[in-house]
Design a protein around this motif. Sequence first.
Motif, PDB file in Angstrom:
ATOM      1  N   SER A  84      17.705   4.416 -14.317  1.00 13.49           N
ATOM      2  CA  SER A  84      16.438   4.087 -13.655  1.00 13.49           C
ATOM      3  C   SER A  84      15.374   5.136 -13.981  1.00 13.49           C
ATOM      4  CB  SER A  84      16.652   3.993 -12.141  1.00 13.49           C
ATOM      5  OG  SER A  84      15.421   3.815 -11.481  1.00 13.49           O
ATOM      6  N   ARG A  85      15.775   6.403 -13.957  1.00 12.72           N
ATOM      7  CA  ARG A  85      14.831   7.473 -14.296  1.00 12.72           C
ATOM      8  C   ARG A  85      14.248   7.258 -15.689  1.00 12.72           C
ATOM      9  NH1 ARG A  85      14.894  11.732 -17.553  1.00 12.72           N
ATOM     10  NH2 ARG A  85      17.008  11.192 -18.206  1.00 12.72           N
ATOM     11  N   ARG A  86      15.105   6.962 -16.655  1.00 16.61           N
ATOM     12  CA  ARG A  86      14.630   6.749 -18.027  1.00 16.61           C
ATOM     13  C   ARG A  86      13.692   5.548 -18.105  1.00 16.61           C
ATOM     14  NH1 ARG A  86      20.216   7.390 -19.459  1.00 16.61           N
ATOM     15  NH2 ARG A  86      20.257   5.236 -20.200  1.00 16.61           N
ATOM     16  N   ASN A  87      14.010   4.489 -17.373  1.00 18.48           N
ATOM     17  CA  ASN A  87      13.159   3.300 -17.402  1.00 18.48           C
ATOM     18  C   ASN A  87      11.798   3.560 -16.787  1.00 18.48           C
ATOM     19  OD1 ASN A  87      14.305   0.488 -18.346  1.00 18.48           O
ATOM     20  ND2 ASN A  87      16.050   1.654 -17.586  1.00 18.48           N
ATOM     21  N   VAL A  88      11.761   4.309 -15.702  1.00 20.18           N
ATOM     22  CA  VAL A  88      10.470   4.624 -15.085  1.00 20.18           C
ATOM     23  C   VAL A  88       9.623   5.477 -16.021  1.00 20.18           C
ATOM     24  CG1 VAL A  88       9.391   5.982 -13.245  1.00 20.18           C
ATOM     25  CG2 VAL A  88      11.160   4.315 -12.692  1.00 20.18           C
ATOM     26  N   LEU A  89      10.237   6.482 -16.636  1.00 16.69           N
ATOM     27  CA  LEU A  89       9.482   7.318 -17.572  1.00 16.69           C
ATOM     28  C   LEU A  89       8.930   6.482 -18.728  1.00 16.69           C
ATOM     29  CD1 LEU A  89      11.766  10.470 -17.653  1.00 16.69           C
ATOM     30  CD2 LEU A  89       9.448  10.354 -16.716  1.00 16.69           C
ATOM     31  N   LYS A  90       9.751   5.597 -19.278  1.00 15.47           N
ATOM     32  CA  LYS A  90       9.292   4.757 -20.377  1.00 15.47           C
ATOM     33  C   LYS A  90       8.208   3.785 -19.909  1.00 15.47           C
ATOM     34  CE  LYS A  90      13.551   5.063 -23.070  1.00 15.47           C
ATOM     35  NZ  LYS A  90      14.720   4.331 -23.624  1.00 15.47           N
ATOM     36  N   ALA A  91       8.332   3.287 -18.673  1.00 19.18           N
ATOM     37  CA  ALA A  91       7.301   2.400 -18.127  1.00 19.18           C
ATOM     38  C   ALA A  91       5.965   3.120 -17.996  1.00 19.18           C
ATOM     39  CB  ALA A  91       7.741   1.851 -16.769  1.00 19.18           C
ATOM     40  N   LEU A  92       6.024   4.437 -17.835  1.00 19.14           N
ATOM     41  CA  LEU A  92       4.809   5.251 -17.741  1.00 19.14           C
ATOM     42  C   LEU A  92       4.381   5.792 -19.098  1.00 19.14           C
ATOM     43  CD1 LEU A  92       5.697   7.205 -14.483  1.00 19.14           C
ATOM     44  CD2 LEU A  92       3.937   5.439 -14.730  1.00 19.14           C
ATOM     45  N   GLY A  93       5.044   5.345 -20.154  1.00 26.03           N
ATOM     46  CA  GLY A  93       4.666   5.751 -21.490  1.00 26.03           C
ATOM     47  C   GLY A  93       5.177   7.105 -21.914  1.00 26.03           C
ATOM     48  N   ARG A  94       6.248   7.574 -21.279  1.00 28.14           N
ATOM     49  CA  ARG A  94       6.822   8.876 -21.595  1.00 28.14           C
ATOM     50  C   ARG A  94       8.246   8.703 -22.117  1.00 28.14           C
ATOM     51  NH1 ARG A  94       2.215   9.530 -20.195  1.00 28.14           N
ATOM     52  NH2 ARG A  94       1.328  11.372 -19.176  1.00 28.14           N
ATOM     53  N   PRO A  95       8.728   9.631 -22.912  1.00 30.20           N
ATOM     54  CA  PRO A  95      10.120   9.568 -23.360  1.00 30.20           C
ATOM     55  C   PRO A  95      11.060   9.952 -22.230  1.00 30.20           C
ATOM     56  CG  PRO A  95       9.113  11.589 -24.134  1.00 30.20           C
ATOM     57  CD  PRO A  95       8.012  10.789 -23.491  1.00 30.20           C
ATOM     58  N   ALA A  96      12.317   9.569 -22.365  1.00 27.35           N
ATOM     59  CA  ALA A  96      13.310   9.887 -21.340  1.00 27.35           C
ATOM     60  C   ALA A  96      13.461  11.384 -21.155  1.00 27.35           C
ATOM     61  CB  ALA A  96      14.650   9.264 -21.706  1.00 27.35           C
ATOM     62  N   SER A  97      13.116  12.160 -22.176  1.00 25.56           N
ATOM     63  CA  SER A  97      13.234  13.619 -22.112  1.00 25.56           C
ATOM     64  C   SER A  97      12.084  14.283 -21.364  1.00 25.56           C
ATOM     65  CB  SER A  97      13.297  14.194 -23.529  1.00 25.56           C
ATOM     66  OG  SER A  97      12.118  13.844 -24.258  1.00 25.56           O
ATOM     67  N   ALA A  98      11.153  13.494 -20.834  1.00 24.84           N
ATOM     68  CA  ALA A  98       9.985  14.076 -20.169  1.00 24.84           C
ATOM     69  C   ALA A  98      10.342  14.800 -18.879  1.00 24.84           C
ATOM     70  CB  ALA A  98       8.949  12.984 -19.892  1.00 24.84           C
ATOM     71  N   MET A  99      11.509  14.507 -18.314  1.00 23.53           N
ATOM     72  CA  MET A  99      12.001  15.283 -17.174  1.00 23.53           C
ATOM     73  C   MET A  99      13.516  15.334 -17.248  1.00 23.53           C
ATOM     74  SD  MET A  99      11.676  12.803 -13.796  1.00 23.53           S
ATOM     75  CE  MET A  99      12.968  13.496 -12.761  1.00 23.53           C
ATOM     76  N   GLN A 109       0.823  -1.207   0.000  1.00 24.01           N
ATOM     77  CA  GLN A 109       0.000   0.000   0.000  1.00 24.01           C
ATOM     78  C   GLN A 109       0.863   1.265   0.000  1.00 24.01           C
ATOM     79  OE1 GLN A 109      -3.475   0.033  -0.159  1.00 24.01           O
ATOM     80  NE2 GLN A 109      -3.171  -2.135  -0.600  1.00 24.01           N
ATOM     81  N   ALA A 110       2.106   1.129  -0.396  1.00 24.04           N
ATOM     82  CA  ALA A 110       3.071   2.228  -0.310  1.00 24.04           C
ATOM     83  C   ALA A 110       2.664   3.423  -1.166  1.00 24.04           C
ATOM     84  CB  ALA A 110       4.446   1.743  -0.749  1.00 24.04           C
ATOM     85  N   ARG A 111       2.942   4.600  -0.624  1.00 21.92           N
ATOM     86  CA  ARG A 111       2.816   5.834  -1.413  1.00 21.92           C
ATOM     87  C   ARG A 111       4.150   6.244  -2.025  1.00 21.92           C
ATOM     88  NH1 ARG A 111      -0.118   9.741   2.798  1.00 21.92           N
ATOM     89  NH2 ARG A 111       1.313   8.596   4.185  1.00 21.92           N
ATOM     90  N   LEU A 112       5.231   5.616  -1.594  1.00 20.86           N
ATOM     91  CA  LEU A 112       6.561   5.865  -2.149  1.00 20.86           C
ATOM     92  C   LEU A 112       7.099   4.593  -2.776  1.00 20.86           C
ATOM     93  CD1 LEU A 112       9.201   7.484  -2.557  1.00 20.86           C
ATOM     94  CD2 LEU A 112       9.893   6.711  -0.265  1.00 20.86           C
ATOM     95  N   LEU A 113       7.514   4.700  -4.038  1.00 26.53           N
ATOM     96  CA  LEU A 113       8.203   3.610  -4.726  1.00 26.53           C
ATOM     97  C   LEU A 113       9.625   4.048  -5.013  1.00 26.53           C
ATOM     98  CD1 LEU A 113       8.183   0.842  -6.236  1.00 26.53           C
ATOM     99  CD2 LEU A 113       7.519   2.128  -8.291  1.00 26.53           C
ATOM    100  N   ILE A 114      10.589   3.202  -4.671  1.00 26.43           N
ATOM    101  CA  ILE A 114      11.989   3.437  -4.996  1.00 26.43           C
ATOM    102  C   ILE A 114      12.366   2.475  -6.115  1.00 26.43           C
ATOM    103  CG2 ILE A 114      14.363   3.394  -4.139  1.00 26.43           C
ATOM    104  CD1 ILE A 114      13.138   3.782  -1.317  1.00 26.43           C
ATOM    105  N   ALA A 115      12.895   3.020  -7.199  1.00 26.27           N
ATOM    106  CA  ALA A 115      13.247   2.196  -8.356  1.00 26.27           C
ATOM    107  C   ALA A 115      14.747   2.222  -8.587  1.00 26.27           C
ATOM    108  CB  ALA A 115      12.515   2.685  -9.602  1.00 26.27           C
ATOM    109  N   GLY A 116      15.383   1.079  -8.389  1.00 28.86           N
ATOM    110  CA  GLY A 116      16.777   0.919  -8.750  1.00 28.86           C
ATOM    111  C   GLY A 116      16.890   0.415 -10.177  1.00 28.86           C
ATOM    112  N   LEU A 117      18.111   0.120 -10.606  1.00 26.78           N
ATOM    113  CA  LEU A 117      18.293  -0.349 -11.976  1.00 26.78           C
ATOM    114  C   LEU A 117      18.208  -1.868 -12.060  1.00 26.78           C
ATOM    115  CD1 LEU A 117      18.871  -0.081 -14.935  1.00 26.78           C
ATOM    116  CD2 LEU A 117      21.309   0.173 -14.402  1.00 26.78           C
ATOM    117  N   ALA A 118      19.071  -2.575 -11.313  1.00 24.06           N
ATOM    118  CA  ALA A 118      19.117  -4.029 -11.393  1.00 24.06           C
ATOM    119  C   ALA A 118      19.781  -4.575 -10.135  1.00 24.06           C
ATOM    120  CB  ALA A 118      19.903  -4.469 -12.630  1.00 24.06           C
ATOM    121  N   PRO A 119      19.510  -5.827  -9.778  1.00 21.95           N
ATOM    122  CA  PRO A 119      20.148  -6.423  -8.600  1.00 21.95           C
ATOM    123  C   PRO A 119      21.657  -6.545  -8.783  1.00 21.95           C
ATOM    124  CG  PRO A 119      18.294  -7.765  -9.359  1.00 21.95           C
ATOM    125  CD  PRO A 119      18.572  -6.754 -10.430  1.00 21.95           C
TER     126      PRO A 119
END
Length: 214
Positions: free
Chosen positions: A149-164, A44-54
């Motif tokens: 990781s930032r680029r992957n999250v943006l792409k996972a949300l359907g946005r280009p890496a340039s979105a932020m 039920q987290a309101r915060l997600l932390i996204a790393g790159l890979a194990p």
Amino acid sequence: MTPVPPEAPRGCPLCPRLVAYRQENARREPTWFNDPAPSFGDPQARLLIAGLAPGRTGANRTGRPFTGDHAGWLLYQTLLETGFARGTYDARPDDGLELVDCLITNAVRCAPPGNKPLPVEEATCRPFLTARIAALPRLKVIVTLGDVSRRNVLKALGRPASAMAAGHGSEGVVDGLAILNSYHCSRLNTNTGRLTPEMFRNVFLRARDLIAAT
């Protein structure tokens, strides 16, 4: 079409190079986890932390993100200090540490050789990240650890890496979700002073402020 689950299955066959590396590690270290590392924390987290890979000797060994490698010490200590965790971090998956209003995942779920997944592996694993984000009903803020990781999250949300913007402390908003980027809490970044404990803590204090404001 069967929906993609938020977690990659044990023995996931999708990335041949990562499968071969996993099998190589299993031959060398048969007592290790040696499988896609599942996410860890509060569903039920309101915060997600996204790393790159194990890391090979981190989550690939222990089965819990950022557990057993250098990066975990700063990450979990910071979460304890900012109220997103309770208990004691002892670099073991059975140390009793609990995350509070927080969940940790990786854009790529299997350890890659040299800690560097290929772009095709990022793309192949991305549906699990998209599903993981969608499965958090109260999600407000995502902290990305490193620019890849930032680029992957943006792409996972359907946005280009340039979105932020890239860089430590950059912020963006996608579909009502705040995204905060931090330098990765790797040994290289902390030993060189590129990322200090104060810089890292400030990212999570900012995340807490954003959660409180929504």
